[in-house]
Scaffold this active site. Structure first.
Site, PDB file in Angstrom:
ATOM      1  N   ASP A 154       4.621 -19.655  -9.976  1.00  0.00           N
ATOM      2  CA  ASP A 154       4.272 -21.067 -10.137  1.00  0.00           C
ATOM      3  C   ASP A 154       4.897 -21.891  -9.025  1.00  0.00           C
ATOM      4  O   ASP A 154       5.963 -21.552  -8.513  1.00  0.00           O
ATOM      5  CB  ASP A 154       4.808 -21.571 -11.485  1.00  0.00           C
ATOM      6  CG  ASP A 154       4.179 -20.841 -12.650  1.00  0.00           C
ATOM      7  OD1 ASP A 154       3.083 -21.237 -13.049  1.00  0.00           O
ATOM      8  OD2 ASP A 154       4.776 -19.862 -13.134  1.00  0.00           O
ATOM      9  N   TYR A 188       6.159 -29.263 -12.112  1.00  0.00           N
ATOM     10  CA  TYR A 188       6.725 -28.204 -11.271  1.00  0.00           C
ATOM     11  C   TYR A 188       7.491 -27.231 -12.160  1.00  0.00           C
ATOM     12  O   TYR A 188       8.190 -27.662 -13.089  1.00  0.00           O
ATOM     13  CB  TYR A 188       7.669 -28.798 -10.217  1.00  0.00           C
ATOM     14  CG  TYR A 188       6.937 -29.476  -9.097  1.00  0.00           C
ATOM     15  CD1 TYR A 188       6.561 -28.767  -7.965  1.00  0.00           C
ATOM     16  CD2 TYR A 188       6.611 -30.821  -9.177  1.00  0.00           C
ATOM     17  CE1 TYR A 188       5.864 -29.382  -6.934  1.00  0.00           C
ATOM     18  CE2 TYR A 188       5.915 -31.453  -8.151  1.00  0.00           C
ATOM     19  CZ  TYR A 188       5.553 -30.729  -7.033  1.00  0.00           C
ATOM     20  OH  TYR A 188       4.866 -31.332  -6.025  1.00  0.00           O
ATOM     21  N   THR A 212      11.102 -10.619 -11.259  1.00  0.00           N
ATOM     22  CA  THR A 212      11.200  -9.421 -12.100  1.00  0.00           C
ATOM     23  C   THR A 212       9.959  -8.569 -11.881  1.00  0.00           C
ATOM     24  O   THR A 212       8.843  -9.080 -11.834  1.00  0.00           O
ATOM     25  CB  THR A 212      11.360  -9.834 -13.583  1.00  0.00           C
ATOM     26  OG1 THR A 212      12.692 -10.322 -13.776  1.00  0.00           O
ATOM     27  CG2 THR A 212      11.146  -8.631 -14.517  1.00  0.00           C
ATOM     28  N   LEU A 213      10.185  -7.269 -11.703  1.00  0.00           N
ATOM     29  CA  LEU A 213       9.088  -6.325 -11.474  1.00  0.00           C
ATOM     30  C   LEU A 213       8.852  -5.536 -12.756  1.00  0.00           C
ATOM     31  O   LEU A 213       9.819  -5.102 -13.391  1.00  0.00           O
ATOM     32  CB  LEU A 213       9.469  -5.356 -10.342  1.00  0.00           C
ATOM     33  CG  LEU A 213      10.044  -5.992  -9.073  1.00  0.00           C
ATOM     34  CD1 LEU A 213      10.612  -4.925  -8.145  1.00  0.00           C
ATOM     35  CD2 LEU A 213       8.963  -6.792  -8.365  1.00  0.00           C
ATOM     36  N   GLU A 214       7.601  -5.339 -13.111  1.00  0.00           N
ATOM     37  CA  GLU A 214       7.263  -4.556 -14.311  1.00  0.00           C
ATOM     38  C   GLU A 214       6.751  -3.211 -13.800  1.00  0.00           C
ATOM     39  O   GLU A 214       5.576  -3.064 -13.501  1.00  0.00           O
ATOM     40  CB  GLU A 214       6.195  -5.282 -15.121  1.00  0.00           C
ATOM     41  CG  GLU A 214       6.585  -6.714 -15.508  1.00  0.00           C
ATOM     42  CD  GLU A 214       5.595  -7.765 -14.997  1.00  0.00           C
ATOM     43  OE1 GLU A 214       4.557  -7.399 -14.432  1.00  0.00           O
ATOM     44  OE2 GLU A 214       5.870  -8.954 -15.170  1.00  0.00           O
ATOM     45  N   GLY A 240       2.093   1.769  -3.476  1.00  0.00           N
ATOM     46  CA  GLY A 240       0.975   2.186  -4.326  1.00  0.00           C
ATOM     47  C   GLY A 240       0.624   3.648  -4.082  1.00  0.00           C
ATOM     48  O   GLY A 240       0.300   4.396  -5.013  1.00  0.00           O
ATOM     49  N   SER A 268       0.827  -1.199   0.000  1.00  0.00           N
ATOM     50  CA  SER A 268       0.000   0.000   0.000  1.00  0.00           C
ATOM     51  C   SER A 268       0.870   1.262   0.000  1.00  0.00           C
ATOM     52  O   SER A 268       0.611   2.209  -0.748  1.00  0.00           O
ATOM     53  CB  SER A 268      -0.915  -0.022   1.227  1.00  0.00           C
ATOM     54  OG  SER A 268      -1.584   1.190   1.322  1.00  0.00           O
ATOM     55  N   SER A 269       1.930   1.263   0.783  1.00  0.00           N
ATOM     56  CA  SER A 269       2.788   2.465   0.880  1.00  0.00           C
ATOM     57  C   SER A 269       3.479   2.761  -0.448  1.00  0.00           C
ATOM     58  O   SER A 269       3.786   3.917  -0.753  1.00  0.00           O
ATOM     59  CB  SER A 269       3.842   2.274   1.967  1.00  0.00           C
ATOM     60  OG  SER A 269       3.224   1.921   3.162  1.00  0.00           O
ATOM     61  N   GLN A 298       5.203  -7.484  -1.627  1.00  0.00           N
ATOM     62  CA  GLN A 298       5.070  -8.552  -0.640  1.00  0.00           C
ATOM     63  C   GLN A 298       4.699  -9.853  -1.342  1.00  0.00           C
ATOM     64  O   GLN A 298       4.025  -9.842  -2.366  1.00  0.00           O
ATOM     65  CB  GLN A 298       4.037  -8.182   0.415  1.00  0.00           C
ATOM     66  CG  GLN A 298       2.695  -7.766  -0.154  1.00  0.00           C
ATOM     67  CD  GLN A 298       1.794  -7.125   0.896  1.00  0.00           C
ATOM     68  OE1 GLN A 298       1.803  -7.539   2.038  1.00  0.00           O
ATOM     69  NE2 GLN A 298       1.019  -6.132   0.497  1.00  0.00           N
TER      70      GLN A 298
HETATM   71  N1  LIG Z   1       5.964 -10.136 -11.905  1.00  0.00           N
HETATM   72  C1  LIG Z   1       6.410 -11.387 -11.971  1.00  0.00           C
HETATM   73  C2  LIG Z   1       5.513 -12.461 -12.113  1.00  0.00           C
HETATM   74  C3  LIG Z   1       6.032 -13.745 -12.203  1.00  0.00           C
HETATM   75  N2  LIG Z   1       7.367 -13.947 -12.126  1.00  0.00           N
HETATM   76  C4  LIG Z   1       7.938 -15.287 -12.211  1.00  0.00           C
HETATM   77  C5  LIG Z   1       7.197 -16.283 -11.347  1.00  0.00           C
HETATM   78  C6  LIG Z   1       6.538 -17.208 -12.302  1.00  0.00           C
HETATM   79  O1  LIG Z   1       6.601 -18.540 -11.796  1.00  0.00           O
HETATM   80  C7  LIG Z   1       7.364 -17.063 -13.580  1.00  0.00           C
HETATM   81  C8  LIG Z   1       6.554 -17.271 -14.820  1.00  0.00           C
HETATM   82  O2  LIG Z   1       5.438 -16.425 -14.791  1.00  0.00           O
HETATM   83  P1  LIG Z   1       4.225 -16.655 -15.777  1.00  0.00           P
HETATM   84  O3  LIG Z   1       3.813 -18.102 -15.736  1.00  0.00           O
HETATM   85  O4  LIG Z   1       3.197 -15.613 -15.532  1.00  0.00           O
HETATM   86  O5  LIG Z   1       4.975 -16.316 -17.160  1.00  0.00           O
HETATM   87  P2  LIG Z   1       4.891 -16.962 -18.600  1.00  0.00           P
HETATM   88  O6  LIG Z   1       3.657 -17.818 -18.712  1.00  0.00           O
HETATM   89  O7  LIG Z   1       5.069 -15.884 -19.576  1.00  0.00           O
HETATM   90  O8  LIG Z   1       6.203 -17.864 -18.576  1.00  0.00           O
HETATM   91  P3  LIG Z   1       6.354 -19.467 -18.634  1.00  0.00           P
HETATM   92  O9  LIG Z   1       5.943 -19.854 -20.018  1.00  0.00           O
HETATM   93  O10 LIG Z   1       7.792 -19.734 -18.325  1.00  0.00           O
HETATM   94  O11 LIG Z   1       5.401 -19.991 -17.565  1.00  0.00           O
HETATM   95  O12 LIG Z   1       7.850 -15.721 -13.547  1.00  0.00           O
HETATM   96  C9  LIG Z   1       8.238 -12.867 -11.982  1.00  0.00           C
HETATM   97  O13 LIG Z   1       9.458 -13.047 -11.892  1.00  0.00           O
HETATM   98  N3  LIG Z   1       7.738 -11.610 -11.913  1.00  0.00           N
END
Ligand SMILES: Nc1ccn([C@H]2C[C@H](O)[C@@H](COP(=O)(O)OP(=O)(O)OP(=O)(O)O)O2)c(=O)n1
Length: 178
Positions: A112, A152, A120-122, A98, A95-96, A139
Site C-alpha cells: 500500500d 495512507y 513478510t514472505l509467505e 521460481g 525468475s531464478s 524484487q
Molecule cells: N507478501 C506481502 C504482501 C504485503 N505486505 C505488506 C505490504 C502491505 O502494504 C501490507 C498489507 O497488505 P494487505 O493490504 O494485502 O493486507 P491486509 O489487507 O490483510 O492488511 P491491512 O488490513 O492492514 O491492509 O502488508 C507484506 O509485508 N508482505
C-alpha cells in the site's frame, strides 16, 4: 505505469522511496532486488484458525542455510526495510528463485502507499531446497497511482503490518471485523 531504474533513483533522492540497506547494484531496469532476512517462522499449530491469533515460532537461518520442505508454509522476511510514500509497491518473485521451485508469496504481492516495513514472505516450495540468509529472494516494483489518497497505510489506525520488525509477521486476520 511502472517506475524505471532512473525514476526509482529520483524517488529515493526525493525521499518518497526508501530501501534500507540500499545497494545500487540491486537496481534492475525497473525493479529493485530484495534479499532473504535472518529469520524464518512457522505456525505453532498444524491446524490454523482464521478467526484466532495463530502464533508462530521464529528461528534464525543458520550459517549453512536451512532446507525448506514441501507441504509446509514458512514465513520469511526481507532483509530490506522499505518505505513507499507516493507509489504502490509490489513484491514479485525472481525468475531464478521460481526456477528453484520457491514461491515467495501465497496470494499477497501488493503493498500500500505509505507501507513502511520489511516485507513478510509467505514461502512454499515444490521440492526440498536449501536457502540462505542474504540470498536474493524477490524484487520490488513500483506503480504510479492515479488520484489522490485519503488513507495512507502508515496513517491508517487499523493498518496491521506497519510496525517495524526484522522478523516475519504472522497473519493478523483476527484483528479484522467480520
Ligand atoms: N507478501 C506481502 C504482501 C504485503 N505486505 C505488506 C505490504 C502491505 O502494504 C501490507 C498489507 O497488505 P494487505 O493490504 O494485502 O493486507 P491486509 O489487507 O490483510 O492488511 P491491512 O488490513 O492492514 O491492509 O502488508 C507484506 O509485508 N508482505
Amino acid at each position: 505505469m511502472i517506475l524505471s531504474d532512473k525514476q526509482i533513483l529520483e524517488e529515493i533522492e526525493k525521499g518518497t522511496i526508501l530501501v534500507e540497506p540500499f545497494d545500487r547494484s540491486c537496481l534492475g531496469t525497473n525493479s529493485y532486488d530484495v534479499h532473504l532476512g535472518r529469520y524464518l517462522a512457522r505456525y505453532k499449530d498444524e491446524v490454523l484458525d482464521a478467526r484466532k491469533h495463530n502464533e508462530i515460532d521464529v528461528f534464525e537461518i543458520p550459517e549453512e542455510g536451512f532446507v525448506l520442505e514441501p507441504g509446509n508454509l514458512y514465513l520469511g522476511v526481507t532483509l530490506e526495510y522499505t518505505e513507499t510514500h507516493a507509489h504502490v509497491p509490489f513484491l514479485e518473485g525472481k525468475s531464478s528463485v521460481g526456477r528453484l521451485g520457491i514461491d515467495i508469496h501465497a496470494t499477497a504481492g501488493k503493498g500500500d502507499v505509505g507501507f513502511c516495513n520489511t516485507w513478510t514472505l509467505e514461502i512454499s516450495v515444490s521440492q526440498k531446497v536449501r536457502v540462505y540468509y542474504g540470498m536474493p529472494i524477490g524484487q520490488l516494483i513500483y506503480f504510479e497511482v492515479k488520484g489522490g489518497i485519503e488513507n495512507y497505510y502508515n496513517k491508517k489506525l487499523n493498518a496491521k503490518y506497519n510496525h517495524r520488525t526484522i522478523t516475519p509477521v504472522e497473519s493478523m486476520m483476527w484483528m479484522n471485523e467480520w
